[in-house]
Every structure is written in C-alpha cells, then in structure tokens.
Design a protein around this motif. Sequence first.
Motif, mmCIF file in Angstrom:
data_model
loop_
_atom_site.group_PDB
_atom_site.id
_atom_site.type_symbol
_atom_site.label_atom_id
_atom_site.label_comp_id
_atom_site.label_asym_id
_atom_site.label_seq_id
_atom_site.Cartn_x
_atom_site.Cartn_y
_atom_site.Cartn_z
ATOM 1 N N UNK A 7 7.381 15.424 12.216
ATOM 2 C CA UNK A 7 6.855 15.614 10.835
ATOM 3 C C UNK A 7 7.191 16.907 10.107
ATOM 4 N N UNK A 8 6.804 18.188 10.828
ATOM 5 C CA UNK A 8 7.121 19.368 10.071
ATOM 6 C C UNK A 8 8.798 19.486 9.812
ATOM 7 N N UNK A 9 9.456 19.229 10.936
ATOM 8 C CA UNK A 9 10.788 19.235 10.861
ATOM 9 C C UNK A 9 11.361 18.391 9.725
ATOM 10 N N UNK A 10 11.017 17.157 9.786
ATOM 11 C CA UNK A 10 11.507 16.117 8.613
ATOM 12 C C UNK A 10 11.092 16.733 7.237
ATOM 13 N N UNK A 11 9.949 17.321 7.083
ATOM 14 C CA UNK A 11 9.383 17.664 5.830
ATOM 15 C C UNK A 11 10.221 18.863 5.286
ATOM 16 N N UNK A 12 10.724 19.706 6.260
ATOM 17 C CA UNK A 12 11.274 21.119 5.998
ATOM 18 C C UNK A 12 12.935 20.352 5.727
ATOM 19 N N UNK A 13 13.496 19.389 6.264
ATOM 20 C CA UNK A 13 14.700 18.812 6.057
ATOM 21 C C UNK A 13 14.784 18.242 4.628
ATOM 22 N N UNK A 14 13.717 17.462 4.274
ATOM 23 C CA UNK A 14 13.360 16.810 2.930
ATOM 24 C C UNK A 14 13.270 18.016 1.795
ATOM 25 N N UNK A 15 12.712 18.957 2.107
ATOM 26 C CA UNK A 15 12.495 20.176 1.255
ATOM 27 C C UNK A 15 13.668 20.800 0.889
ATOM 28 N N UNK A 16 14.542 21.002 1.912
ATOM 29 C CA UNK A 16 16.216 21.764 1.648
ATOM 30 C C UNK A 16 16.701 20.691 1.051
ATOM 31 N N UNK A 17 17.129 19.462 1.285
ATOM 32 C CA UNK A 17 17.901 18.691 0.588
ATOM 33 C C UNK A 17 17.610 18.113 -0.528
ATOM 34 N N UNK A 18 16.115 17.976 -0.753
ATOM 35 C CA UNK A 18 15.682 17.279 -1.923
ATOM 36 C C UNK A 18 15.535 18.288 -3.006
ATOM 37 N N UNK A 19 15.827 19.488 -2.960
ATOM 38 C CA UNK A 19 15.801 20.463 -3.926
ATOM 39 C C UNK A 19 16.949 19.958 -5.240
ATOM 40 N N UNK A 20 16.478 19.962 -6.358
ATOM 41 C CA UNK A 20 17.457 19.544 -7.402
ATOM 42 C C UNK A 20 18.736 20.207 -7.212
ATOM 43 N N UNK A 21 19.851 19.440 -7.244
ATOM 44 C CA UNK A 21 21.383 19.708 -7.349
ATOM 45 C C UNK A 21 21.627 19.969 -6.034
ATOM 46 N N UNK A 22 20.807 20.247 -5.024
ATOM 47 C CA UNK A 22 21.298 20.470 -3.507
ATOM 48 C C UNK A 22 22.114 19.709 -2.917
ATOM 49 N N UNK A 23 21.688 18.438 -2.834
ATOM 50 C CA UNK A 23 22.306 17.406 -2.337
ATOM 51 C C UNK A 23 24.044 17.179 -2.870
ATOM 52 N N UNK A 24 23.996 17.254 -4.449
ATOM 53 C CA UNK A 24 25.108 17.275 -5.035
ATOM 54 C C UNK A 24 26.060 18.411 -4.825
ATOM 55 N N UNK A 25 25.515 19.367 -4.591
ATOM 56 C CA UNK A 25 26.253 20.770 -4.065
ATOM 57 C C UNK A 25 26.723 20.685 -2.703
ATOM 58 N N UNK A 26 26.157 19.990 -1.515
ATOM 59 C CA UNK A 26 26.564 19.728 -0.572
ATOM 60 C C UNK A 26 27.494 18.580 -0.490
ATOM 61 N N UNK A 27 27.561 17.690 -1.158
ATOM 62 C CA UNK A 27 28.544 16.650 -1.455
ATOM 63 C C UNK A 27 29.734 17.084 -1.960
#
Length: 114
Positions: A7-27
């Motif tokens: 759970x803490x690892x999943x939460x941290x990964x969602x916090x990282x990727x879920x930040x606004x624009x982060x997923x699109x920057x990675x994309x």
Amino acid sequence: MKSLDLCPKLQKSMDIIGRRWTGLIIYQLLQGPQRFSVIESSLPVSGRLLSERLKELELEGIVLREVFPETPVRIQYSLTDKGRALESVIRDLQKWSESWIEPEGSGPEGIPPE
C-alpha cells in the motif's frame, strides 16, 4: 514482501504519476530525449510548472537531465531505465482511456450534450 508493504509503495507511485501533467511529460519523453522547449511546446503547461515537474521526476530518478557544454548551453531531458519501465503503464492507461473515457464536453458514447 508483506502485503502491508504494498500500500505505501502503491500510494507513492500514484502520488508521483498522478501529479498534474506528470503522466503527459513521461508520455512525451517516451519518444526519446528532448530539449525543454520541445516538451514545453508539445504540452499546454507553463514553463514554470514544467520545470518543477521535471525537477521532481529527476529527484525520483525517472528523468535524466543532461547539460552539454556548448555555446549556448544545451540541456536535454530523457527517461532513465526507471522512467522507461513506466512505458507499459502509460500505454495501458492510454488504451484504457480510449475505451472508457469520454472527452470533456461529451455525453455518453461521445455524443455532445444538447
């Protein structure tokens, strides 16, 4: 690994990727190394926010920032191995979105609201 550790690892990964624009920057960086101006022109995001997100991703070890000692100085961003490992996640989210998410302003099945 204990199930409680997930759970803490999943939460941290969602916090990282879920930040606004982060997923699109990675994309965007999945296309290969790019200069700041190229990333900025490809996304509707301010330079300040883009710079902030790139620094966060660099601190997480997802993005590599390379400075080339040229005149003028050239700075290039690329994904690290850790960042490239997110490709399947990003591609799966893209497929899921295409099947299940309607564009803003659309009603069910892509029919615009009246």
